[in-house]
Design a protein around this motif. Sequence first.
Motif, PDB file in Angstrom:
ATOM      1  N   GLU A   1      33.664 -39.700  26.869  1.00 29.19           N
ATOM      2  CA  GLU A   1      33.739 -40.592  28.021  1.00 29.19           C
ATOM      3  C   GLU A   1      35.212 -40.820  28.351  1.00 29.19           C
ATOM      4  O   GLU A   1      35.998 -41.203  27.476  1.00 29.19           O
ATOM      5  CB  GLU A   1      33.055 -41.921  27.714  1.00 29.19           C
ATOM      6  CG  GLU A   1      31.563 -41.784  27.423  1.00 29.19           C
ATOM      7  CD  GLU A   1      30.935 -43.103  27.026  1.00 29.19           C
ATOM      8  OE1 GLU A   1      31.692 -44.062  26.708  1.00 29.19           O
ATOM      9  OE2 GLU A   1      29.699 -43.190  27.028  1.00 29.19           O
ATOM     10  N   VAL A   2      35.584 -40.568  29.595  1.00 29.92           N
ATOM     11  CA  VAL A   2      36.980 -40.679  30.012  1.00 29.92           C
ATOM     12  C   VAL A   2      37.229 -42.108  30.481  1.00 29.92           C
ATOM     13  O   VAL A   2      36.759 -42.518  31.543  1.00 29.92           O
ATOM     14  CB  VAL A   2      37.304 -39.672  31.128  1.00 29.92           C
ATOM     15  CG1 VAL A   2      38.765 -39.796  31.547  1.00 29.92           C
ATOM     16  CG2 VAL A   2      36.987 -38.251  30.663  1.00 29.92           C
ATOM     17  N   ARG A  43      40.500 -43.427  30.703  1.00 30.90           N
ATOM     18  CA  ARG A  43      41.671 -43.292  31.584  1.00 30.90           C
ATOM     19  C   ARG A  43      42.082 -41.828  31.588  1.00 30.90           C
ATOM     20  O   ARG A  43      42.408 -41.271  30.543  1.00 30.90           O
ATOM     21  CB  ARG A  43      42.830 -44.177  31.119  1.00 30.90           C
ATOM     22  CG  ARG A  43      44.047 -44.102  32.044  1.00 30.90           C
ATOM     23  CD  ARG A  43      45.138 -45.088  31.628  1.00 30.90           C
ATOM     24  NE  ARG A  43      45.727 -44.737  30.351  1.00 30.90           N
ATOM     25  CZ  ARG A  43      46.683 -43.809  30.186  1.00 30.90           C
ATOM     26  NH1 ARG A  43      47.139 -43.138  31.222  1.00 30.90           N
ATOM     27  NH2 ARG A  43      47.172 -43.576  28.990  1.00 30.90           N
ATOM     28  N   ALA A  44      42.086 -41.215  32.762  1.00 33.75           N
ATOM     29  CA  ALA A  44      42.354 -39.778  32.851  1.00 33.75           C
ATOM     30  C   ALA A  44      43.838 -39.452  32.867  1.00 33.75           C
ATOM     31  O   ALA A  44      44.230 -38.337  32.512  1.00 33.75           O
ATOM     32  CB  ALA A  44      41.688 -39.203  34.097  1.00 33.75           C
ATOM     33  N   THR A  60      44.792 -34.492  34.119  1.00 37.98           N
ATOM     34  CA  THR A  60      44.141 -33.925  32.939  1.00 37.98           C
ATOM     35  C   THR A  60      43.089 -32.947  33.443  1.00 37.98           C
ATOM     36  O   THR A  60      42.274 -33.294  34.296  1.00 37.98           O
ATOM     37  CB  THR A  60      43.487 -35.022  32.073  1.00 37.98           C
ATOM     38  OG1 THR A  60      44.508 -35.909  31.597  1.00 37.98           O
ATOM     39  CG2 THR A  60      42.750 -34.423  30.889  1.00 37.98           C
ATOM     40  N   LEU A 110      41.332 -29.817  26.657  1.00 42.92           N
ATOM     41  CA  LEU A 110      41.946 -30.566  27.751  1.00 42.92           C
ATOM     42  C   LEU A 110      43.453 -30.313  27.762  1.00 42.92           C
ATOM     43  O   LEU A 110      44.090 -30.277  26.708  1.00 42.92           O
ATOM     44  CB  LEU A 110      41.686 -32.066  27.599  1.00 42.92           C
ATOM     45  CG  LEU A 110      40.240 -32.531  27.712  1.00 42.92           C
ATOM     46  CD1 LEU A 110      40.156 -34.046  27.511  1.00 42.92           C
ATOM     47  CD2 LEU A 110      39.628 -32.141  29.048  1.00 42.92           C
ATOM     48  N   CYS A 170      46.159 -40.097  28.098  1.00 44.84           N
ATOM     49  CA  CYS A 170      44.830 -40.490  28.562  1.00 44.84           C
ATOM     50  C   CYS A 170      44.136 -41.262  27.444  1.00 44.84           C
ATOM     51  O   CYS A 170      44.640 -41.340  26.314  1.00 44.84           O
ATOM     52  CB  CYS A 170      44.002 -39.267  28.974  1.00 44.84           C
ATOM     53  SG  CYS A 170      43.657 -38.110  27.644  1.00 44.84           S
ATOM     54  N   LEU A 189      40.202 -41.699  25.712  1.00 38.64           N
ATOM     55  CA  LEU A 189      38.884 -41.076  25.641  1.00 38.64           C
ATOM     56  C   LEU A 189      38.036 -41.756  24.579  1.00 38.64           C
ATOM     57  O   LEU A 189      38.545 -42.130  23.521  1.00 38.64           O
ATOM     58  CB  LEU A 189      39.025 -39.588  25.271  1.00 38.64           C
ATOM     59  CG  LEU A 189      40.029 -38.755  26.086  1.00 38.64           C
ATOM     60  CD1 LEU A 189      40.245 -37.401  25.443  1.00 38.64           C
ATOM     61  CD2 LEU A 189      39.546 -38.611  27.527  1.00 38.64           C
ATOM     62  N   VAL A 193      39.957 -33.979  35.705  1.00 39.55           N
ATOM     63  CA  VAL A 193      39.240 -35.067  35.039  1.00 39.55           C
ATOM     64  C   VAL A 193      39.599 -36.396  35.707  1.00 39.55           C
ATOM     65  O   VAL A 193      40.762 -36.660  36.034  1.00 39.55           O
ATOM     66  CB  VAL A 193      39.601 -35.081  33.544  1.00 39.55           C
ATOM     67  CG1 VAL A 193      38.974 -36.278  32.846  1.00 39.55           C
ATOM     68  CG2 VAL A 193      39.153 -33.772  32.883  1.00 39.55           C
ATOM     69  N   ASP A 195      38.750 -40.868  35.857  1.00 37.20           N
ATOM     70  CA  ASP A 195      38.241 -42.035  35.126  1.00 37.20           C
ATOM     71  C   ASP A 195      36.725 -42.108  35.291  1.00 37.20           C
ATOM     72  O   ASP A 195      36.199 -41.952  36.405  1.00 37.20           O
ATOM     73  CB  ASP A 195      38.862 -43.321  35.667  1.00 37.20           C
ATOM     74  CG  ASP A 195      40.358 -43.413  35.441  1.00 37.20           C
ATOM     75  OD1 ASP A 195      40.922 -42.504  34.814  1.00 37.20           O
ATOM     76  OD2 ASP A 195      40.965 -44.399  35.916  1.00 37.20           O
ATOM     77  N   ASP A 247      34.516 -40.018  34.003  1.00 38.01           N
ATOM     78  CA  ASP A 247      33.833 -38.742  33.749  1.00 38.01           C
ATOM     79  C   ASP A 247      33.250 -38.713  32.339  1.00 38.01           C
ATOM     80  O   ASP A 247      33.753 -39.374  31.416  1.00 38.01           O
ATOM     81  CB  ASP A 247      34.807 -37.566  33.901  1.00 38.01           C
ATOM     82  CG  ASP A 247      35.054 -37.178  35.345  1.00 38.01           C
ATOM     83  OD1 ASP A 247      34.392 -37.750  36.237  1.00 38.01           O
ATOM     84  OD2 ASP A 247      35.904 -36.302  35.588  1.00 38.01           O
ATOM     85  N   ARG A 248      32.184 -37.927  32.192  1.00 35.27           N
ATOM     86  CA  ARG A 248      31.579 -37.678  30.879  1.00 35.27           C
ATOM     87  C   ARG A 248      31.589 -36.164  30.661  1.00 35.27           C
ATOM     88  O   ARG A 248      30.998 -35.414  31.435  1.00 35.27           O
ATOM     89  CB  ARG A 248      30.152 -38.229  30.828  1.00 35.27           C
ATOM     90  CG  ARG A 248      30.097 -39.757  30.898  1.00 35.27           C
ATOM     91  CD  ARG A 248      28.677 -40.284  31.106  1.00 35.27           C
ATOM     92  NE  ARG A 248      27.776 -39.881  30.038  1.00 35.27           N
ATOM     93  CZ  ARG A 248      27.617 -40.537  28.889  1.00 35.27           C
ATOM     94  NH1 ARG A 248      28.323 -41.640  28.666  1.00 35.27           N
ATOM     95  NH2 ARG A 248      26.758 -40.115  27.982  1.00 35.27           N
TER      96      ARG A 248
END
Length: 282
Positions: free
Chosen positions: A3-4, A6-7, A11, A53, A60, A62, A141, A143, A145-146
């Motif tokens: 789970e993102v 903060r990207a 990224t 990544l 970031c 995660l 990527v 914020d 995103d999964r």
Amino acid sequence: MIEVLRAGALTTVQDQGRPGYAHLGVPRSGALDPAALRLANRLVGNPETAAGLEITLTGCVLRFTRAATVALTGAEVDVRVDRRPGDVGRPLSLPAGAVLRIGPAHAGLRTWLAASGGIAVEPVLGSRATDTLSGLGPPPVRDGDRLPLGASAGPPAPADFTVAPAVPATLRLTLRPGPRQDWFTPAALDLLLTTPYAISPASNRVGARLVGAALPRAVAGELPSEGLVLGAVQVPPDGQPLIFLADHPTTGGYPVIGVVDEVTPLAQARPGTTVTFHGPQR
């Protein structure tokens, strides 16, 4: 699943790219430092071709919904697994629910993250790499995103640490002249080989734009579009050279004064970094 939270600035999902499609207008793309991503994959027990990544400058955050082993290579950054500090260049064990915080780069520009099982987004033309120019592959990527993870392929490497190369203040790049050297005055190549340039803030995964002495043309206008390769040094009308990187277009109409042998050092070149060129005989 990742789970993102903060990207960061940029990224992207990257692997070793999609070679063999340039004749269809598709560049290779892939990690800007392929060896750094291969090393990260080896550290966590992945095949070298697994996707990870590529994290640019700002880091970031995660969250891992399952237990995983991760490794970071490339630029030196501060790493925390929940409240526990971690290291770049060695496998890190994360329990399910752990939050991985990757800080800004202290030197250099990009860090590569591998996680056990690899990033298992849908491949396009045999690769999971994000091509920022053509839009092939997953989007950058964001914020929220999964990102799915694949099945672990093997145990992490028995490595206490690895040593990352230092980021030089000046890059000295080998240049092979041509194929359109004749479109420039005799002074142009001398300027390119004797004058320092600086990396422009407008640089990205498509190319490293340089700021310095303008290269004078002997022939005005543009060529009919012709093939471009990784490392091609193209010169637009303003005379400021541009070195093409992983997401470069496969054709272009501005003349190419030379081709850089090895572009990997540019992956860590921040804006303002000094770049000099020398011929293959030096």
